[in-house]
Design an enzyme around this catalytic site. Structure first.
Site, PDB file in Angstrom:
ATOM      1  CG  ASP A  50       5.638 -21.614  31.099  1.00  0.00           C
ATOM      2  OD1 ASP A  50       6.848 -21.682  31.415  1.00  0.00           O
ATOM      3  OD2 ASP A  50       5.252 -21.157  30.019  1.00  0.00           O
ATOM      4  CE1 TYR A 132      18.713 -27.280  24.280  1.00  0.00           C
ATOM      5  CE2 TYR A 132      20.598 -28.105  23.042  1.00  0.00           C
ATOM      6  CZ  TYR A 132      19.540 -28.329  23.903  1.00  0.00           C
ATOM      7  OH  TYR A 132      19.298 -29.594  24.386  1.00  0.00           O
ATOM      8  CB  ALA A 134      25.132 -20.075  25.669  1.00  0.00           C
TER       9      ALA A 134
END
Ligand SMILES: NC(=O)c1ccc[n+]([C@@H]2O[C@H](COP(=O)([O-])OP(=O)(O)OC[C@H]3O[C@@H](n4cnc5c(N)ncnc54)[C@H](OP(=O)(O)O)[C@@H]3O)[C@@H](O)[C@H]2O)c1
Length: 228
Positions: A50, A132, A134
């Site tokens: 991740d 998103y 930004a």
């Protein structure tokens, strides 16, 4: 050549991994799900990780790197009034902080390059997807600052800004919303169609091989950026 690509199991990341592997590069393909990464094939090493929590592990697995493609992202549609702090933080963590922290952690070779994957709305507003948009505007700013910081080490930092591309990124939408989104995207794309992941991968590969180009954000959007 050693290449690290985040979000490499699907969409643009997958096409980019296959593109570099075809050139004979060793590709470290990073994503949370092992299965799509393991299916990529020869020359591509899968790493289930991740980008928000496993930055050091990714950097260790990568070793010295020639090309880092910060491609993984989360895009959650949430209009003002329905934005949760959790969803906003998640998008900032994946789309903005992970590219920054990975660029910092990875051992980039002299002559190496970082390519960030923004979006054609990174420089504009996107109602309903403000967080998103930004994060991508921030990623473009980061691209310029890091290009300056890393230039003395002979490391280049650029970004691509794809327009509407046929990938699984909007698969979570109900079919009618997805169809409306696609129609809106085609209408504002001068070339009049949705692009392919391979078309973005091609531009990423070209930027990786452009030794006098740094700090730019290159649209791959069928002309959307110069249109309406
Ligand atoms: N498709 C478009 O129209 C479009 C337009 C403009 C920009 N972009 C940008 O293009 C990039 C690629 O998106 P895509 O369209 O190819 O969509 P996609 O197929 O959904 O790819 C996103 C990838 O990111 C990975 N990912 C998400 N969160 C992660 C995390 N925390 N750690 C590691 N990997 C993670 C996902 O894999 P796992 O779920 O297995 O982790 C997935 O493979 C994104 O930066 C996106 O913003 C896309």
């Amino acid at each position: 050549m050693r290449v690290v690509i985040t979000g490499a199991g699907t969409g643009i990341g997958r096409a980019t991994a296959l593109r570099f592997a075809r050139e004979g590069a060793h590709v470290l393909a990073v994503g949370r799900r092992l299965e799509p990464l393991a299916a990529l094939g020869r020359g591509i090493e899968p790493l289930a990780a991740d980008v928000t929590t496993d930055v050091d592990a990714i950097a260790r697995a990568a070793g010295p790197v020639d090309v880092l493609v910060n491609n993984a992202a989360t895009a959650l549609g949430q209009p003002l009034g329905r934005i949760t702090a959790e969803a906003a933080h998640a998008q900032v963590a994946v789309n903005l902080l992970a590219p920054l922290l990975l660029t910092q952690a990875v051992d980039l070779r002299k002559g190496g390059t970082v390519i960030n994957v923004s979006t054609s709305t990174g420089g504009r507003g996107w109602p309903g997807r403000s967080v998103y948009a930004a994060t991508k505007a921030g990623l473009e700013s980061l691209t310029r600052s890091l290009a300056l910081e890393l230039a003395p080490r002979h490391v280049r930092v650029n970004a691509v800004a794809p327009g509407a591309i046929a990938t699984p990124i909007a698969d979570h939408l109900p079919p009618d919303e997805l169809a409306a989104l696609r129609a809106w995207q085609v209408a504002r794309t001068p070339l009049g169609r949705i692009g392919t992941p391979e078309e973005v991968a091609e531009v990423i590969a070209h930027l990786a091989a452009a030794p006098f180009t740094t700090g730019v954000v290159l649209p791959v959007d069928g002309g959307a950026a110069v249109g309406a």
